[in-house]
Design an enzyme around this catalytic site. Structure first.
Site, short mmCIF file in Angstrom:
data_model
loop_
_atom_site.label_atom_id
_atom_site.label_comp_id
_atom_site.label_asym_id
_atom_site.label_seq_id
_atom_site.Cartn_x
_atom_site.Cartn_y
_atom_site.Cartn_z
N THR A 77 0.86 -1.19 0.00
CA THR A 77 0.00 0.00 0.00
C THR A 77 0.89 1.24 0.00
O THR A 77 1.60 1.52 0.97
CB THR A 77 -0.91 0.00 1.25
OG1 THR A 77 -1.56 -1.28 1.31
CG2 THR A 77 -1.95 1.09 1.20
N SER A 111 14.07 -11.92 16.52
CA SER A 111 13.35 -11.92 17.80
C SER A 111 13.61 -10.65 18.57
O SER A 111 14.66 -10.04 18.46
CB SER A 111 13.77 -13.11 18.65
OG SER A 111 13.07 -13.05 19.88
N LYS A 151 14.94 -20.37 15.36
CA LYS A 151 13.95 -19.38 15.83
C LYS A 151 12.70 -20.10 16.36
O LYS A 151 12.11 -19.68 17.36
CB LYS A 151 13.58 -18.42 14.70
CG LYS A 151 12.48 -17.41 15.08
CD LYS A 151 12.87 -16.57 16.28
CE LYS A 151 11.95 -15.49 16.75
NZ LYS A 151 10.57 -15.47 16.58
N HIS A 157 13.52 -21.32 19.67
CA HIS A 157 13.49 -20.14 20.55
C HIS A 157 12.06 -19.87 21.00
O HIS A 157 11.77 -19.66 22.18
CB HIS A 157 14.06 -18.92 19.82
CG HIS A 157 13.72 -17.61 20.47
ND1 HIS A 157 12.46 -17.03 20.36
CD2 HIS A 157 14.43 -16.78 21.27
CE1 HIS A 157 12.44 -15.91 21.07
NE2 HIS A 157 13.62 -15.73 21.61
N ASN A 158 11.14 -19.88 20.06
CA ASN A 158 9.75 -19.58 20.40
C ASN A 158 9.14 -20.66 21.29
O ASN A 158 8.37 -20.37 22.20
CB ASN A 158 8.91 -19.44 19.12
CG ASN A 158 9.08 -18.07 18.49
OD1 ASN A 158 10.12 -17.43 18.65
ND2 ASN A 158 8.09 -17.61 17.76
N GLU A 214 10.34 -20.05 24.57
CA GLU A 214 9.57 -18.88 25.04
C GLU A 214 8.21 -19.34 25.61
O GLU A 214 7.81 -18.92 26.69
CB GLU A 214 9.38 -17.93 23.85
CG GLU A 214 8.47 -16.74 24.06
CD GLU A 214 8.25 -15.99 22.73
OE1 GLU A 214 9.25 -15.58 22.09
OE2 GLU A 214 7.08 -15.81 22.32
N HIS A 218 4.52 -57.53 18.16
CA HIS A 218 5.39 -56.43 17.71
C HIS A 218 6.86 -56.69 18.03
O HIS A 218 7.70 -55.89 17.67
CB HIS A 218 4.94 -55.10 18.34
CG HIS A 218 3.60 -54.66 17.83
ND1 HIS A 218 3.37 -54.37 16.50
CD2 HIS A 218 2.41 -54.47 18.46
CE1 HIS A 218 2.11 -54.01 16.34
NE2 HIS A 218 1.50 -54.07 17.52
#
Ligand code: 6PG
Length: 481
Positions: free
Chosen positions: A38, A132, A189, A192-193, A196, A458
């Site tokens: 824009t 960040s 990152k 990192h989050n 966080e 199994h």
């Protein structure tokens, strides 16, 4: 308008993160061309906050490209997802061999993998970088975690390291270094989050224990968090939590935190980390509990209904207040160590799978400043990985082994108290369960393997001889009276 190729870098997307990054870049002596889809947004920026000779507003992408010195560097600060692909598609024919496209969004690492390959195939270079630190970080110094085409790094390194936060005794270590090829930067990152998310959930659980278990008021909570911020827990998230407990609503005069609806939002990076942990088969339980805790919080109406029906204790802990506050601090610290241990284990598993040569000490230093999880104890993490770059688990680094040993009595007491008085602390509990699970040579998975073999053939391995075995359990079983 014909542009002269004078700018060091271009930036697309002038939402607040983009604007602030542009201003940060300009403030370090670099010239920058900016573009927003824009046009009025571009004009408003270049006639307002960005009104300076080294900020050049562009009305078309062709103008932006024409304004850049080769090899051109174009940073995209647009919404992660298809918008990035669209932009790459439009920009690629405008650029020439060796130019660099940079995505600064919270992008799914596999998208950056794909885009790196596609962009390189078109003769260009690509970077997907973690950014960040929120709005303020973008303006004053974020943590940057770039990955992608290794050949692109020397081209952007001076600008990236100039704009990044700085740490260290001399304040000259940039919180930005090359992470690794393809999606490595975005993966770091994402972790990192996820960390966080874990940190925030643990702090929220500590808050609830202190508020309900110890009956602390908001001013008392602010004092507790202020004190915690002077010790091992010293970190940005503890600091802002301290401040939050002091903030009053201007309209009502009440503490703002008490007026906020307890329904957590999420944009998805924590969920990605959990999903990818499951794909890798690594137990990143803290982030997963944190994601689930947000999901549970969002079920507000259901919880309000259930609160009228389901029974439990009243959350009050009648023990010594000061002692309990200290125990919660220790439980928070120990849980945090477990959470970071999980994050680094996931990084190592992803690095192995993707063939990324990650430097964990360097990653800890990238998180040391500028970013949301910045904390004093990342120095200790960096030291642990410097001492042993192939450290299997952070909890095994002597400093952290010792810290966990010292904290564990309080940690166990807090988790047991929370269970007894009915305070939900999924992250504290999960962290302790991870610690206890990880420190045991034996777990009950022998029984689990027997069950799998019983009902599904199994197979299992044995402790006394090598090989794979199956038993006819129906023949072996004996009647139980
Ligand atoms: C950062 C943050 C940021 C993240 C927000 C919101 O490093 O600056 O991690 O990138 O997007 O904190 O995340 P959620 O909306 O998922 O909580």
């Amino acid at each position: 308008m014909t542009q002269q190729a004078t700018c060091d870098i271009g930036l697309i997307g002038l939402a607040v993160m983009g604007e602030n990054l542009a201003l940060n870049i300009a403030s370090r002596g670099y010239s920058i061309a900016v573009y927003n889809r824009t046009t009025s947004v571009t004009d408003a920026f270049t006639s307002g906050r960005g009104k300076q000779p080294t900020v050049v507003g562009c009305h078309t992408l062709a103008d932006l490209v024409a304004a850049l010195k080769p090899p051109r560097k174009v940073m995209m600060m647009v919404k992660a997802g298809p918008a990035v692909d669209d932009l790459i598609k439009t920009l690629t024919p405008l650029l020439t061999k060796g130019d660099v496209l940079i995505d600064g969004g919270n992008t799914l690492p596999s998208d950056t993998d794909r885009r790196t390959r596609e962009v390189e195939a078109a003769g260009l270079l690509y970077i997907g970088t973690g950014v960040s630190g929120g709005e303020e970080g973008a303006l004053k110094g974020p943590s940057l975690m770039p990955g992608g085409s290794p050949a692109a790094w020397p081209l952007v390194k001076p600008i990236f390291q100039a704009i990044a936060a700085k740490v260290g005794p001399q304040g000259d270590i940039p919180c930005c270094d090359w992470v690794g090829p393809r999606g490595a930067g975005n993966y770091v990152k994402m972790v990192h989050n996820g960390i966080e998310y874990g940190d925030m959930q643990l702090i929220c659980e500590a808050y609830w224990l202190l508020k309900h278990g110890a009956g602390l008021t908001n001013p008392e909570l602010a004092q507790v968090f202020a004190a915690w911020n002077r010790g091992d827990l010293d970190s940005y998230l503890i600091e802002i939590t301290r401040d939050i407990f002091t903030a009053k609503d201007p309209d009502t005069g009440a503490f703002l935190v008490d007026l906020i609806l307890d329904k957590a939002g999420a944009k998805g990076t924590g969920k990605w980390m959990s999903q990818l942990a499951l794909d890798l088969g690594v137990p990143s339980t803290l982030v997963t509990e944190a994601v689930y805790a947000r999901c549970l919080s969002a079920l507000k109406d259901a919880r309000v209904r259930a609160s009228q029906v389901l029974q439990g204790p009243d959350m009050a802990n009648r023990g010594d207040k000061a002692e309990f506050v200290e125990q919660v601090r220790q439980a928070l610290y120990a849980s945090k160590i477990a959470s970071y241990a999980q994050g680094f284990v996931q990084l190592a598993a992803a690095a192995k799978e993707q063939d990324w040569p990650l430097d964990y000490a360097s990653i800890a230093m990238m998180w040391r400043g500028g970013c949301i999880i910045r904390a004093r104890f990342l120095d200790r993490i960096a030291a642990a990985y410097r001492a042993k770059p192939d450290l299997e688990n952070l909890m095994l680094a002597p400093y952290f082994t010792d810290a966990l040993a010292k904290a564990q009595q309080a940690w166990r007491h807090v988790v047991a108290t929370a269970a007894t008085i009915g305070v939900p602390v999924p992250a504290f509990m999960s962290a302790l369960a991870y610690y206890d699970g990880y420190r045991h040579a034996n777990l009950p998975a022998n029984l689990l393997q027997a069950q799998r073999d019983y009902f599904g053939a199994h197979t299992y391995e044995r402790t006394d001889k090598p090989g794979t075995f199956h038993s006819e359990w129906l023949d072996l079983r004996k009647p139980v009276t």
